[in-house]
Design a protein around this motif. Structure first.
Motif, short mmCIF file in Angstrom:
data_model
loop_
_atom_site.label_atom_id
_atom_site.label_comp_id
_atom_site.label_asym_id
_atom_site.label_seq_id
_atom_site.Cartn_x
_atom_site.Cartn_y
_atom_site.Cartn_z
N ARG A 54 0.83 -1.21 0.00
CA ARG A 54 0.00 0.00 0.00
C ARG A 54 0.86 1.26 0.00
O ARG A 54 0.57 2.22 -0.72
CB ARG A 54 -0.92 0.00 1.23
N LEU A 55 1.92 1.25 0.78
CA LEU A 55 2.80 2.42 0.85
C LEU A 55 3.48 2.68 -0.49
O LEU A 55 3.60 3.83 -0.93
CB LEU A 55 3.84 2.24 1.95
N ALA A 57 2.42 1.75 -3.49
CA ALA A 57 1.43 2.22 -4.46
C ALA A 57 1.08 3.68 -4.22
O ALA A 57 0.92 4.45 -5.17
CB ALA A 57 0.18 1.35 -4.37
N ARG A 58 0.95 4.06 -2.96
CA ARG A 58 0.64 5.45 -2.63
C ARG A 58 1.77 6.38 -3.08
O ARG A 58 1.52 7.47 -3.60
CB ARG A 58 0.42 5.59 -1.13
N TYR A 59 2.99 5.91 -2.91
CA TYR A 59 4.13 6.73 -3.33
C TYR A 59 4.12 6.96 -4.83
O TYR A 59 4.22 8.10 -5.30
CB TYR A 59 5.45 6.07 -2.92
N ALA A 61 1.71 6.74 -6.91
CA ALA A 61 0.53 7.50 -7.34
C ALA A 61 0.76 8.99 -7.22
O ALA A 61 0.13 9.79 -7.93
CB ALA A 61 -0.69 7.09 -6.53
N GLY A 62 1.67 9.39 -6.33
CA GLY A 62 1.97 10.80 -6.16
C GLY A 62 2.99 11.35 -7.13
O GLY A 62 3.32 12.55 -7.10
N THR A 74 -4.78 -1.84 -8.01
CA THR A 74 -5.21 -0.46 -7.77
C THR A 74 -5.92 0.15 -8.97
O THR A 74 -6.68 1.11 -8.82
CB THR A 74 -4.02 0.44 -7.43
N HIS A 76 -4.47 1.95 -10.96
CA HIS A 76 -3.65 3.11 -11.31
C HIS A 76 -2.61 2.72 -12.34
O HIS A 76 -2.07 1.61 -12.31
CB HIS A 76 -2.97 3.65 -10.05
N ALA A 86 6.45 -0.27 -7.47
CA ALA A 86 5.29 -0.61 -6.63
C ALA A 86 5.02 -2.11 -6.63
O ALA A 86 4.79 -2.72 -5.57
CB ALA A 86 4.07 0.15 -7.12
N LEU A 456 -6.08 3.31 -3.23
CA LEU A 456 -4.69 3.65 -2.90
C LEU A 456 -4.55 4.18 -1.49
O LEU A 456 -3.49 4.11 -0.92
CB LEU A 456 -4.15 4.68 -3.90
N SER A 457 -5.57 4.73 -0.93
CA SER A 457 -5.45 5.36 0.40
C SER A 457 -5.48 4.31 1.50
O SER A 457 -5.87 3.17 1.29
CB SER A 457 -6.59 6.33 0.60
#
Length: 457
Positions: A54-55, A57-59, A61-62, A74, A76, A86, A456-457
């Motif tokens: 998750r971390l 993927a979140r990275y 995505a930004g 995801t 994404h 990811a 993603l969150s």
């Protein structure tokens, strides 16, 4: 311009890589590669819901990047390089991905690097299979040429999986259609982008350990793209003075790096996992549960458990802070719950169960002299359980289920694994599509099967 001299180690590997193709692969290697690809992609899908996945993927995505490759689970899309980061992280997020006889977790790096590149290039399934086989050929040979996982760790404090970044670079460069010079450049450039200190194994969680594989996958993709853009590296980064083998290789490392190319395939040494635990834990768990079932006992009848294994394996799993690579933790769970189920997460909840603490304190781990002599870098275990009535039982398992020396897993085996791990998910479609992957003119539809599910969150 970098010149290729066929007498050097790097040139030998690069020229081999440039000449590989699906048609030249033996049928059993094609089949094994498809099993590996399925297992690693499913591991990435599974791990995408874990903290490290998750971390990561979140990275990504930004980050601002072209949407050419899928971030698993995801929906994404991002660049191939970020997708590899990811997905490689997710692939090793929870110790469910494959291991290897030379040690480490090559698939989390190699498969996700090649898959991201193949999707971005709309490569065929046959080309993806060939690239994955090639990545294993290069990465596992380099680790072997450096004396294996434990020598790199004990002598140089290095996480051996970083060498799979070089294999990933070769695989991705092949997907890009680079010639031998370009592949040599990619391998050289990858050495500048990947490394890993074994201090990472001291973390409490499984974040850095997973992230390293994603970083190595990303490094391989990026190095191949840099080589395609015209960036260069030293001609023989592997065999050159102050090169890879000069730094870390064994005396016969140059021979080991190239021997058997085209006949002895690195992917043959891949091991499949059927437990969510560090690989040295598997044989001990299998042996202990076999004793319990054979004698029809439950955990309350256990007075003591003595586990013997080779010294190197023992060091990996003895009293570790990370639960899923700690033998005492995971074997206690297995005895308490009659197994370690793929679909269940036991920690931290099980730690509040008094029965867990009682079983755990009865487990002792030691170096077994026979296993140490016969398979010093192996994953076998000897378990002796003493019961409250004064009887004892011993069971030895040389190679746990899924180990390459125990026999090829079947499609049914992997289908069962992923149905158990991910109930309600379309695992049957994964299996059927992977089994015919060589027929796909474009890998994108196959990879899309591992798409959106979790936010993603």
């Amino acid at each position: 311009m970098l010149a290729i001299d066929g007498s050097t180690v790097t040139a030998t590997l690069a020229e081999y890589a440039a000449g590989t193709d699906f048609e030249s692969l033996p049928a059993h290697i094609r089949e094994r590669a498809k099993l590996v690809i399925l297992d690693e992609l499913a591991s990435g899908y599974f791990g995408a819901a874990c903290p490290a996945g998750r971390l990561a993927a979140r990275y990504v995505a930004g980050q601002s990047a072209a949407g050419e490759a899928l971030v698993l689970r995801t929906g994404h899309r991002t660049s191939a390089e970020f997708a590899a980061l990811a997905n490689g992280t997710a692939g090793h997020a929870d110790e469910i991905d494959g291991a290897h006889v030379v040690g480490g977790h090559p698939g989390a790096t190699l498969v996700h690097a090649a898959a991201a590149m193949a999707q971005s290039r709309r490569s065929s399934g046959a080309d993806l299979i060939n690239a994955v086989v090639l990545g294993y050929d290069v990465g596992t040979r380099l680790i072997d040429a450096c004396g294996g996982t434990f020598r790199l760790k004990d002598t140089f404090h290095l996480h051996a999986d970083f060498l799979h970044a070089v294999g990933a670079a070769a695989a991705c460069a092949r997907l890009l259609g680079l010639d031998a010079r370009g592949i040599a450049n990619a391998m050289a450039l990858a050495t500048f982008r990947a490394n890993g200190l074994c201090a990472l194994f001291r973390e409490n969680d499984h974040i850095s350990k997973a992230f390293c594989n994603g970083q190595y996958a990303s490094a391989g993709v990026g190095a191949a793209l840099m080589a395609k853009a015209g960036l260069e590296g030293v001609a023989d980064v592997i065999g050159e003075r102050h090169g890879l083998l000069d730094a870390w290789g064994t005396d016969d490392g140059r021979e080991r790096a190239v021997q058997g190319l085209g006949t002895a395939f690195g992917i043959s040494g891949g091991n499949f996992k059927f437990l969510r635990a560090g690989y040295p834990i598997h044989a001990a768990t299998e042996a202990a549960l076999a004793i319990m079932h054979e004698h029809d006992r439950d955990h309350e009848a256990v007075r003591s458990v003595l586990v013997g294994m080779p010294a190197n394996a023992r060091r990996v799993v003895d009293g570790r802070a990370m639960h899923n690579i700690c033998l005492q933790d995971m074997l206690a769970v297995a005895l308490l719950h009659d197994g370690i189920r793929l679909s269940e997460s036991y920690f931290p909840g099980v730690e509040s169960d008094p029965a867990f603490a009682r079983i755990r304190e009865r487990i002792t781990l030691r170096t077994d002299p026979d296993l140490q002599r016969e398979q010093p870098n192996g994953r076998g275990a000897v378990v002796t359980i003493a019961f409250a009535d004064g009887t004892t039982a011993t069971r030895r398992v040389d190679h746990p289920r899924g180990h390459s020396l125990r026999g090829e897993p079947t499609w049914a085996d992997l289908a069962g694994k992923w149905r158990d791990a991910l109930p309600g998910t379309g695992t049957d479609a994964w299996v059927s599509s992977a089994a015919s992957l060589e027929a796909a003119g474009d890998v994108a539809p196959f990879l899309e099967l591992f798409g959106a599910d979790a936010p993603l969150s």
